[in-house]
Design a protein around this motif. Structure first.
Motif, PDB file in Angstrom:
ATOM      1  N   ALA A   1       4.791   0.003  -3.573  1.00 41.78           N
ATOM      2  CA  ALA A   1       4.200   0.477  -4.828  1.00 41.78           C
ATOM      3  C   ALA A   1       4.456  -0.478  -5.993  1.00 41.78           C
ATOM      4  O   ALA A   1       3.524  -0.853  -6.714  1.00 41.78           O
TER       5      ALA A   1
ATOM      6  N   HIS B   1      -1.680   2.586  -9.425  1.00 45.45           N
ATOM      7  CA  HIS B   1      -0.292   2.198  -9.709  1.00 45.45           C
ATOM      8  C   HIS B   1      -0.218   1.587 -11.117  1.00 45.45           C
ATOM      9  O   HIS B   1      -0.104   0.365 -11.273  1.00 45.45           O
TER      10      HIS B   1
ATOM     11  N   ASP C   1       9.178  -1.745   3.620  1.00 52.94           N
ATOM     12  CA  ASP C   1       9.185  -2.155   2.211  1.00 52.94           C
ATOM     13  C   ASP C   1       8.519  -1.102   1.331  1.00 52.94           C
ATOM     14  O   ASP C   1       7.515  -0.467   1.722  1.00 52.94           O
ATOM     15  N   ASP C   2       9.072  -0.968   0.113  1.00 54.87           N
ATOM     16  CA  ASP C   2       8.423  -0.130  -0.895  1.00 54.87           C
ATOM     17  C   ASP C   2       7.360  -0.983  -1.568  1.00 54.87           C
ATOM     18  O   ASP C   2       7.676  -1.898  -2.357  1.00 54.87           O
TER      19      ASP C   2
ATOM     20  N   ARG D   1       1.709   1.536   5.302  1.00 55.53           N
ATOM     21  CA  ARG D   1       2.814   0.571   5.367  1.00 55.53           C
ATOM     22  C   ARG D   1       3.056   0.133   6.817  1.00 55.53           C
ATOM     23  O   ARG D   1       3.074   0.950   7.739  1.00 55.53           O
TER      24      ARG D   1
END
Length: 792
Positions: A331, A355, A328-329, A324
């Motif tokens: 996933a 994912h 921000d996430d 990253r």
């Protein structure tokens, strides 16, 4: 969605596809895709092509003539009619079965909707109005009209020559023979069977033939020259034998004996057998030969252009790390991007596996991955933003700090993608625009365990390997370098390639590893190498390889590759193993090299037969004492078996790793003409020294014929010994067996009686052996001189 289906007369729900009843009705009406899997010759065509040949016709007439004389044993050459036909039919039928079986395994299987279920089906199961799904890399197998389209781009270059993909919308037609470059869609079949363009395309592309073969063209040129020589030599022989004082049956025997060996009866047969056996051998290695001349082309290959992914590395990827760059996430974003593509490529599939739980975000716009753009993207509703995933060095400016990290990771042989946020919809004009880097997605690929040994084989065989990939140059170089590929330390970024053809050819010729190559550049690079005189094989498995595969001298596709690549390639490796390619190249070299070997034997026989007929016939033509032809038909038949036929068949199946070169006709004639001339003169001298004239008895004529035959067989066996070089134990055994069988023919009383031989006059036998020894010395000298000239 419902659409009217004109041919069937009933409505079709394109969401669910045809029902079983609708399919049955269309089958009854004949609205099926009734196109053969491949256009291989039918059994009757194979039988007819092998029985009703010009050579069989010539031998058939001569056989009938001999039968009228009552000397049936002299008609042994008639067995060649049976042998030529049976052997040719058996081998071609074996090749046909192999090709047809592999074609079924390797055929394109489109995804068809029926009764609400989408499943792969064979092309011949498709009927009119079938609803067919397509994605990137898929081939359009029948003509149709689009009923669904999501950012669909169709490459029609194989039909129109236009290299730029065409954006397709709902209602647009799609033609069979084109393929999907990006996006996905659904179309309804409107033209199936022989009405569709694919039927004509397949009929031309998959025919079992030897068209455009340099080897076959060379042999045809030789046969044409021989035909011109046969006419005067044959006419003179007929005149000479029939105008003498011999009885008609004896004259006819001499005439037939002179004509039979002039015809290189086994050359075309051995060529066909060698190609057919090559097809069968490659078939055993799960290698489908779509075009038979490809075997010959493989023997001439000196450059192999290989894609990295799917060739040097496995086609599957694994998500190794997500680095990253912001808080921000990522996933859910990665999961949503992977779920948005119904036909994900290897990179997105790796993300999807890592994912699997995708958020239920609304999709507003999609930009599918394209090898030319090198990025894909999705715009999500509900405030979830616009996201792109692709090559960092394409999406970011050169000074962006994330590029250094991506470059460092790529230098370890890993694939690096950038996940970025953009400000506007991904399908807007000028997209993607400025990109905010959010994360680096690192994918791991496994190098094929047999890749290093395969590259070593090509290096040993003087075949240059060039790795051409769309990935980052440093990443490609790292993989190539780990395999020991020379020149991998200096990768070339294709974005910096010159546009001028001459400069491009120079750069491509000197470079080894190329990264960030677009499909159009791959095609241009293949063309540049060809302009430099190289014979290029291109391997690939993705839609980005189609254009280069089509233009390469030999296109090699992986069986698990996209349907489009398999359809345009001449060779398909159904086992998906790059390590199979050396066996394919070796088989091509074996076929071509051995045909050249045996051509020397057959053409030497033709040369000495024509010259000997002229030497025997000219004295009678100019008013001197006419000479009977020295041999009987049975003599030339058995000589052909022991010195040419049987050895040629064995030699045609032997290993041969020498790369084929141009100039086949020149090299063969350089050996055959002097060797044939020497043998003809030696036989004629031996015969003149033993022949007692027209007043000679039958016994004296037999002894003179025997002396000439000894000279002929001994000299011809030496030609066999020369052609068989370099020696191996089995070649020495072959020559020894043939020589031993020839000696037994003169030694064993039953054989002497059967073949009308009398070696009792030791003086004549000694003279014959001296003539043979002189011929052997001259043949050896001419061969060595020919080798020097060839080397120069």
């Amino acid at each position: 969605m419902v659409t009217e289906a004109a041919p069937g007369g009933d409505a079709v729900d394109v969401g669910r596809g045809l029902t079983a009843g609708q399919v049955a009705r269309r089958v009854e009406l004949g609205l099926t895709n009734d196109v053969p899997v491949r256009a291989s010759r039918s059994v009757w065509d194979i039988v007819r092509g092998n029985v009703f040949t010009r050579i069989n016709a010539i031998f058939g007439v001569l056989f009938v003539i001999i039968m009228t004389t009552g000397y049936w044993l002299d008609g042994m050459f008639g067995l060649l009619i049976v042998a030529n036909s049976v052997v040719g039919m058996v081998q071609e039928l074996r090749a046909k079965r192999t090709l047809d079986r592999l074609s079924i395994v390797g055929q394109v299987r489109p995804v068809v909707r029926r009764d609400g279920t989408a499943a792969e089906r064979a092309p011949d199961e498709i009927v009119a109005d079938d609803v067919i799904e397509v994605g990137a890399g898929d081939q359009v197998v029948v003509d149709g009209v689009l009923v669904e389209a999501v950012a669909l781009e169709v490459d029609e270059s194989l039909l129109t020559g236009e290299s730029d993909p065409v954006v397709k919308q709902v209602g647009d037609p799609v033609m069979s023979g084109s393929f999907v470059a990006a996006g996905n869609g659904v179309y309804r079949a409107t033209k199936v069977g022989r009405e569709a363009y694919a039927a004509r395309l397949a009929a031309e592309a998959g025919r079992f033939t030897l068209v455009n073969s340099q080897l076959r063209n060379g042999i045809n040129t030789i046969l044409k020259v021989i035909t011109y020589l046969l006419v005067p030599a044959g006419a003179l022989s007929i005149y000479n034998q029939l105008s003498g004082d011999q009885a008609l049956p004896e004259a006819l025997r001499g005439m037939v004996a002179a004509l039979v060996p002039m015809v290189p009866e086994g050359l075309v047969l051995i060529t066909s057998i060698a190609f057919a056996i090559g097809v069968v051998r490659l078939g055993r290695r799960q290698c489908l030969v779509n075009e038979l001349p490809a075997i010959e082309g493989l023997a001439r290959v000196d450059v192999v252009c290989a894609d990295k992914t799917g060739t040097l590395t496995e086609n599957t990827l694994r998500l190794a790390e997500v680095r990253r760059l912001t808080g921000d996430d990522v996933a859910p974003v990665l999961a949503a991007l992977a779920a948005a593509d119904p036909r994900p490529n290897a990179s997105l599939e790796a993300v999807r596996v890592a994912h699997p739980d995708s958020p239920q975000w609304t999709i507003e716009a999609v930009a599918p991955f394209s090898s030319a753009r090198k990025w894909s993207g999705v715009s999500f509703g509900g405030g979830h933003g616009h996201w792109v995933l692709g090559a960092p060095d394409v999406l970011l400016t050169p000074e962006h700090p994330a590029l250094a990290d991506a470059d460092t990771i790529g230098a370890r042989g890993l694939r690096v993608l950038l996940l970025g946020r953009v400000d506007s919809r991904v399908d807007s004009e000028g997209a993607p625009g400025p990109v905010t880097a959010v994360a680096l997605v690192v994918l791991e690929q496994t190098v094929r365990p047999d890749a290093a040994s395969t590259l070593d084989f090509f290096a040993a065989q003087d075949v240059t390997v060039k790795v051409i990939s769309g990935d980052n140059p440093r990443s490609v170089a790292a993989v190539a370098g780990s395999l020991g590929l020379p020149g991998a330390e200096n990768p070339v970024d294709a974005r910096n390639l010159p546009t001028e053809q001459e400069d491009l050819a120079s750069t491509v010729d000197s470079g080894t590893v190329f990264g960030r190559v677009t499909p159009a550049q791959k095609r241009a690079m293949v063309g540049a190498l060809q302009e430099r005189g190289h014979t290029v094989a291109m391997t690939g498995d993705g839609v980005n390889d189609v254009l280069a595969l089509k233009d390469a001298d030999i296109g090699v596709a992986m069986g698990a590759g996209s349907p489009a690549t398999r359809s345009v390639a001449q060779i398909v490796l159904l086992d998906n193993r790059f390590a199979t390619l050396p066996h394919v190249v070796a088989e091509g070299r074996r076929v071509i090299g051995n045909i050249e070997r045996v051509a020397n034997l057959f053409l030497t026989k033709t040369v000495y037969s024509v010259l000997l007929a002229l030497m025997v016939g000219i004295p009678g033509l100019i008013g001197l004492e006419a000479l009977p032809y020295p041999f009987l038909p049975r003599h030339v038949t058995i000589t052909g078996w022991f010195t040419i036929g049987l050895p040629a068949f064995v030699l045609s199946l032997a290993p041969n790793h020498e790369r084929a070169r141009t100039g086949f006709v020149r090299r063969v004639m350089r050996m055959a003409v002097p060797a044939g001339a020497v043998i003809a003169v030696a036989c004629f001298v031996s015969y003149l020294l033993a022949y007692a004239g027209t007043a000679s008895t039958d016994a004296e004529r037999v002894r003179a014929s025997t002396a000439a035959l000894i000279t002929l067989i001994a000299s011809a066996l030496w030609v066999l010994a020369v052609v068989a070089r370099p020696y191996a134990w089995w070649k020495i055994a072959l020559i020894t067996v043939m020589a031993g069988a020839s000696v037994l023919m003169f030694v064993l009383p039953p054989a002497r009686a059967l073949f009308l031989l009398d070696p009792s006059d030791t003086r004549q036998v000694g003279v014959a052996l001296v003539c043979a020894a002189a011929a052997i010395v001259l043949i050896e000298l001419s061969w060595r001189l020919g080798n020097r000239l060839t080397a120069r």
